[in-house]
Design a protein around this motif. Sequence first.
Motif, PDB file in Angstrom:
ATOM      1  N   LEU A  74     -29.917  -4.933   1.226  1.00 18.50           N
ATOM      2  CA  LEU A  74     -30.691  -4.463   0.069  1.00 18.50           C
ATOM      3  C   LEU A  74     -31.680  -5.524  -0.412  1.00 18.50           C
ATOM      4  CD1 LEU A  74     -30.943  -1.994  -1.816  1.00 18.50           C
ATOM      5  CD2 LEU A  74     -29.347  -3.141  -3.360  1.00 18.50           C
ATOM      6  N   GLN A  75     -32.972  -5.133  -0.445  1.00 16.78           N
ATOM      7  CA  GLN A  75     -34.031  -6.041  -0.875  1.00 16.78           C
ATOM      8  C   GLN A  75     -34.789  -5.517  -2.094  1.00 16.78           C
ATOM      9  OE1 GLN A  75     -36.292  -5.965   2.765  1.00 16.78           O
ATOM     10  NE2 GLN A  75     -35.287  -7.787   3.577  1.00 16.78           N
ATOM     11  N   GLU A  93     -27.314 -13.466  -4.346  1.00 14.93           N
ATOM     12  CA  GLU A  93     -27.628 -13.204  -2.936  1.00 14.93           C
ATOM     13  C   GLU A  93     -28.712 -12.136  -2.815  1.00 14.93           C
ATOM     14  OE1 GLU A  93     -23.541 -14.855  -3.206  1.00 14.93           O
ATOM     15  OE2 GLU A  93     -24.664 -13.304  -4.268  1.00 14.93           O
ATOM     16  N   PHE A  94     -28.640 -11.128  -3.689  1.00 11.93           N
ATOM     17  CA  PHE A  94     -29.672 -10.094  -3.715  1.00 11.93           C
ATOM     18  C   PHE A  94     -31.033 -10.704  -4.054  1.00 11.93           C
ATOM     19  CE2 PHE A  94     -32.125  -7.397  -6.699  1.00 11.93           C
ATOM     20  CZ  PHE A  94     -32.590  -6.440  -5.801  1.00 11.93           C
ATOM     21  N   GLU A  95     -31.052 -11.586  -5.053  1.00  7.46           N
ATOM     22  CA  GLU A  95     -32.290 -12.246  -5.453  1.00  7.46           C
ATOM     23  C   GLU A  95     -32.896 -13.030  -4.298  1.00  7.46           C
ATOM     24  OE1 GLU A  95     -34.342 -13.134  -8.741  1.00  7.46           O
ATOM     25  OE2 GLU A  95     -34.012 -11.091  -8.065  1.00  7.46           O
ATOM     26  N   GLU A  96     -32.033 -13.693  -3.541  1.00  6.64           N
ATOM     27  CA  GLU A  96     -32.512 -14.485  -2.409  1.00  6.64           C
ATOM     28  C   GLU A  96     -33.156 -13.586  -1.356  1.00  6.64           C
ATOM     29  OE1 GLU A  96     -33.416 -17.977  -0.582  1.00  6.64           O
ATOM     30  OE2 GLU A  96     -32.445 -17.715  -2.536  1.00  6.64           O
ATOM     31  N   LYS A 142     -37.153 -13.593  -0.314  1.00  6.17           N
ATOM     32  CA  LYS A 142     -37.549 -13.810   1.080  1.00  6.17           C
ATOM     33  C   LYS A 142     -38.500 -12.714   1.538  1.00  6.17           C
ATOM     34  CE  LYS A 142     -33.654 -16.487   2.896  1.00  6.17           C
ATOM     35  NZ  LYS A 142     -32.501 -16.492   3.839  1.00  6.17           N
ATOM     36  N   LYS A 143     -38.205 -11.484   1.111  1.00  5.47           N
ATOM     37  CA  LYS A 143     -39.097 -10.380   1.455  1.00  5.47           C
ATOM     38  C   LYS A 143     -40.472 -10.608   0.835  1.00  5.47           C
ATOM     39  CE  LYS A 143     -39.818  -5.429   0.879  1.00  5.47           C
ATOM     40  NZ  LYS A 143     -39.372  -4.179   0.227  1.00  5.47           N
TER      41      LYS A 143
END
Length: 262
Positions: free
Chosen positions: A209-210, A232-235, A239-240
Amino acid sequence: MGCCASNPGGGSKASRVKRWRSTGIIGLRDSKLKTFPDVVIDMERAVRTLDLTHNKISDVPGEISKLINMQRLLIADNLIERLPGNLGKLQSLKVLMLDGNRISCLPDELGQLIRLEQLSISRNMLIYLPDTIGSLRNLVLLNVSNNRLKSLPESLGSCASLEDVQANDNVVEELPESLCNLMQLKSLCLDDNQVKQIPDGLLRDCKSLQNLSLHNNPISMDEFQLMEGYEEFEERRKKKFDKQIDSNVMISSKGLDVGVDK
């Protein structure tokens, strides 16, 4: 059913049918059709792609089941109110576009479309999705935005290939826990709904999930940031974003917006 428009696409009817049989592609977009064309049904196995977008067709006949090799069916922007159960016999279908009609429910037989990869039925009158949608194991895109959905079915978590769910502008109040099973899910858009909370494990378990967009829902940014897996989602999201910048992709000012109102 009825005849096709007087001369869509140019050429005589015989020459058009010959071309359609040769290519498998039938283009009758913007042809002022009021009924599903008989000539299409008569072609049966020859049809691969059928585009009837932006006409005034109100009924899809059960005989559509004869088009067993059809892979793409585009009937957006018509006047269709219901779909026949026989639609489930289109076992080769990969793309089904039904946006901008008057459909209030989908037949249970939808789950028989085991090769379906894209289902778009935005701007209709859907009040629920059939539980059989969970049988669509190859479904990658689901767009049900601008309907009247109050919930998403628990069975949606069985759509193992699902990457993109668009359900903006509905009245969804809660999300099924099964969404946490969607390991391929990259984008979940639920703007303008009534979602008060999302499943506890969504950010933690959906490791692809991005993008999660929840604008205009009764959920706060504080609640969102306290969820397990938020960092982790924020990372992943950043990155996207960085990848888009590196590729010189134009993005909107919401590029770093997690999609939850403050």
